[in-house]
Design an enzyme around this catalytic site. Structure first.
Site, PDB file in Angstrom:
ATOM      1  N   LYS A  11       0.898  -1.266   0.364  1.00  0.00           N
ATOM      2  CA  LYS A  11      -0.014  -0.072   0.432  1.00  0.00           C
ATOM      3  C   LYS A  11       0.913   1.574   0.267  1.00  0.00           C
ATOM      4  CE  LYS A  11      -3.994  -1.822   2.363  1.00  0.00           C
ATOM      5  NZ  LYS A  11      -5.129  -2.239   3.350  1.00  0.00           N
ATOM      6  N   TYR A  51     -11.961  -1.969  -4.126  1.00  0.00           N
ATOM      7  CA  TYR A  51     -12.815  -1.854  -2.810  1.00  0.00           C
ATOM      8  C   TYR A  51     -14.856  -2.235  -2.676  1.00  0.00           C
ATOM      9  CZ  TYR A  51      -8.440  -1.731  -0.383  1.00  0.00           C
ATOM     10  OH  TYR A  51      -7.012  -2.025  -0.138  1.00  0.00           O
ATOM     11  N   PHE A  59     -15.405   3.421   6.360  1.00  0.00           N
ATOM     12  CA  PHE A  59     -14.123   4.069   5.950  1.00  0.00           C
ATOM     13  C   PHE A  59     -13.755   4.398   4.689  1.00  0.00           C
ATOM     14  CE2 PHE A  59     -14.061  -0.530   7.649  1.00  0.00           C
ATOM     15  CZ  PHE A  59     -13.697  -1.117   5.959  1.00  0.00           C
ATOM     16  N   ARG A  87      -2.751 -13.901   4.288  1.00  0.00           N
ATOM     17  CA  ARG A  87      -2.380 -13.335   5.740  1.00  0.00           C
ATOM     18  C   ARG A  87      -2.353 -13.521   6.633  1.00  0.00           C
ATOM     19  NH1 ARG A  87      -7.581 -10.328   4.035  1.00  0.00           N
ATOM     20  NH2 ARG A  87      -8.346 -10.354   6.130  1.00  0.00           N
ATOM     21  N   THR A  93      -5.656  -6.873  11.139  1.00  0.00           N
ATOM     22  CA  THR A  93      -5.809  -5.846  10.155  1.00  0.00           C
ATOM     23  C   THR A  93      -5.332  -4.251  10.622  1.00  0.00           C
ATOM     24  OG1 THR A  93      -7.773  -6.382   9.466  1.00  0.00           O
ATOM     25  CG2 THR A  93      -7.795  -3.575   9.061  1.00  0.00           C
ATOM     26  N   ARG A 104       2.271  -6.555   9.813  1.00  0.00           N
ATOM     27  CA  ARG A 104       1.453  -5.087   9.374  1.00  0.00           C
ATOM     28  C   ARG A 104       1.609  -4.302  11.072  1.00  0.00           C
ATOM     29  NH1 ARG A 104      -4.565  -7.191   7.030  1.00  0.00           N
ATOM     30  NH2 ARG A 104      -4.501  -6.009   5.232  1.00  0.00           N
ATOM     31  N   ASN A 114      -2.033   0.265   6.209  1.00  0.00           N
ATOM     32  CA  ASN A 114      -1.716  -0.944   7.116  1.00  0.00           C
ATOM     33  C   ASN A 114      -1.082  -1.795   6.154  1.00  0.00           C
ATOM     34  OD1 ASN A 114      -3.983  -1.359   5.460  1.00  0.00           O
ATOM     35  ND2 ASN A 114      -5.154  -3.155   7.325  1.00  0.00           N
ATOM     36  N   HIS A 117      -1.953  -5.346   1.448  1.00  0.00           N
ATOM     37  CA  HIS A 117      -3.871  -6.033   1.110  1.00  0.00           C
ATOM     38  C   HIS A 117      -3.830  -7.627   0.694  1.00  0.00           C
ATOM     39  CE1 HIS A 117      -7.308  -7.014  -0.674  1.00  0.00           C
ATOM     40  NE2 HIS A 117      -6.946  -7.322  -1.613  1.00  0.00           N
ATOM     41  N   GLU A 128      -9.418 -10.693  -8.092  1.00  0.00           N
ATOM     42  CA  GLU A 128      -8.812  -9.524  -7.646  1.00  0.00           C
ATOM     43  C   GLU A 128      -7.497  -9.172  -8.360  1.00  0.00           C
ATOM     44  OE1 GLU A 128     -10.024  -8.784  -2.745  1.00  0.00           O
ATOM     45  OE2 GLU A 128      -7.674  -9.323  -3.150  1.00  0.00           O
TER      46      GLU A 128
HETATM   47  P1  ATP Z   1      -7.140  -6.214   3.241  1.00  0.00           P
HETATM   48  O1  ATP Z   1      -8.436  -6.497   2.412  1.00  0.00           O
HETATM   49  O2  ATP Z   1      -6.256  -4.918   2.712  1.00  0.00           O
HETATM   50  O3  ATP Z   1      -6.575  -7.102   3.148  1.00  0.00           O
HETATM   51  P2  ATP Z   1      -8.544  -6.698   5.711  1.00  0.00           P
HETATM   52  O4  ATP Z   1      -9.212  -7.971   5.266  1.00  0.00           O
HETATM   53  O5  ATP Z   1      -7.603  -7.042   6.931  1.00  0.00           O
HETATM   54  O6  ATP Z   1      -7.752  -6.547   4.582  1.00  0.00           O
HETATM   55  P3  ATP Z   1     -11.448  -5.850   5.354  1.00  0.00           P
HETATM   56  O7  ATP Z   1     -11.856  -5.804   6.658  1.00  0.00           O
HETATM   57  O8  ATP Z   1     -10.741  -6.446   3.937  1.00  0.00           O
HETATM   58  O9  ATP Z   1      -9.274  -6.134   5.885  1.00  0.00           O
HETATM   59  O10 ATP Z   1     -10.900  -3.778   5.280  1.00  0.00           O
HETATM   60  C1  ATP Z   1      -9.962  -3.506   4.025  1.00  0.00           C
HETATM   61  C2  ATP Z   1      -9.294  -2.261   4.379  1.00  0.00           C
HETATM   62  O11 ATP Z   1      -9.825  -1.643   4.274  1.00  0.00           O
HETATM   63  C3  ATP Z   1      -8.566  -2.852   5.282  1.00  0.00           C
HETATM   64  O12 ATP Z   1      -6.568  -3.767   4.990  1.00  0.00           O
HETATM   65  C4  ATP Z   1      -7.644  -1.072   5.756  1.00  0.00           C
HETATM   66  O13 ATP Z   1      -6.786  -0.642   5.034  1.00  0.00           O
HETATM   67  C5  ATP Z   1      -8.822  -0.418   6.129  1.00  0.00           C
HETATM   68  N1  ATP Z   1     -10.049  -0.313   6.878  1.00  0.00           N
HETATM   69  C6  ATP Z   1     -10.289  -1.460   7.165  1.00  0.00           C
HETATM   70  N2  ATP Z   1     -11.475  -1.414   9.141  1.00  0.00           N
HETATM   71  C7  ATP Z   1     -10.741   0.145   8.744  1.00  0.00           C
HETATM   72  C8  ATP Z   1     -11.063   1.103   9.746  1.00  0.00           C
HETATM   73  N3  ATP Z   1     -12.224   0.154  11.062  1.00  0.00           N
HETATM   74  N4  ATP Z   1     -10.665   1.888  10.033  1.00  0.00           N
HETATM   75  C9  ATP Z   1     -10.691   2.656   8.779  1.00  0.00           C
HETATM   76  N5  ATP Z   1     -10.405   1.564   7.810  1.00  0.00           N
HETATM   77  C10 ATP Z   1     -10.613   0.926   7.712  1.00  0.00           C
HETATM   78 MG    MG Z   2     -10.491  -7.809   3.051  1.00  0.00          MG
END
Ligand code: ATP
Ligand code: MG
Length: 140
Positions: A11, A51, A59, A87, A93, A104, A114, A117, A128
């Site tokens: 990222k 997304y 968010f 993962r 996250t 992370r 973070n 992804h 994706e």
């Molecule tokens: P990713 O999809 O990036 O691999 P993830 O699966 O752990 O991460 P998701 O729940 O899919 O997390 O959320 C996608 C992305 O949105 C997160 O990686 C983070 O950058 C952002 N995000 C998730 N939750 C929050 C939150 N509560 N506040 C701000 N940003 C968030």
């Molecule tokens: Mg995700």
């Protein structure tokens, strides 16, 4: 065990900090092979499409702004159980909750910024990977 492919994104916070090499070393050490990789800057519209599954989340707007705020490295990783393995290497996250030694935990700046992804299922990985790569760009 299954040989899988997953989409990884380094990222904008991590490209800004010039740590893409350190992150790639961790992926390699975990047995994840980078079989496609490119650096690009997502447009706001691309980030919104990527997304889309999060479009009702509070968010979403901030996340799309952040993901289009600078360059990213998009990658296809291949390995045994690559989706779950990646993962695991990424960590939770929220960097504050991520396990010691994860990407992370060590590099993430916030729950949004973070550093990485990773796809979360076989179906998501397929979608994706196709979002960023054509088949001829992936050489396993
Ligand atoms: P990713 O999809 O990036 O691999 P993830 O699966 O752990 O991460 P998701 O729940 O899919 O997390 O959320 C996608 C992305 O949105 C997160 O990686 C983070 O950058 C952002 N995000 C998730 N939750 C929050 C939150 N509560 N506040 C701000 N940003 C968030
Ligand atoms: Mg995700």
């Amino acid at each position: 065990m299954a040989l899988e492919r997953t989409l990884s994104i380094i990222k904008p916070d991590a490209t800004r900090s010039n740590i893409t090499g350190q992150i790639n070393a961790r992926l390699g050490a975990a047995g994840l092979r980078i079989i496609a990789q490119k650096r690009l800057r997502m447009t706001r519209a691309q980030a919104e499409a990527f997304y889309e599954v999060h479009k009702d989340q509070p968010f979403y707007d901030s996340l799309c702004r952040f993901m289009s705020s600078g360059p990213v490295m998009v990658q296809v990783l291949e390995g045994e159980n690559a989706i779950a393995k990646n993962r695991e290497v990424m960590g939770a996250t929220d960097p504050a909750e991520a396990a010691p030694g994860t990407i992370r935990k060590d590099f993430g700046k916030s729950i949004e910024a973070n550093s990485v992804h990773g796809s979360d299922s076989v179906e998501t990985a397929k979608r994706e990977i196709a979002f960023f790569f054509s088949p001829v760009e992936i050489v396993g």
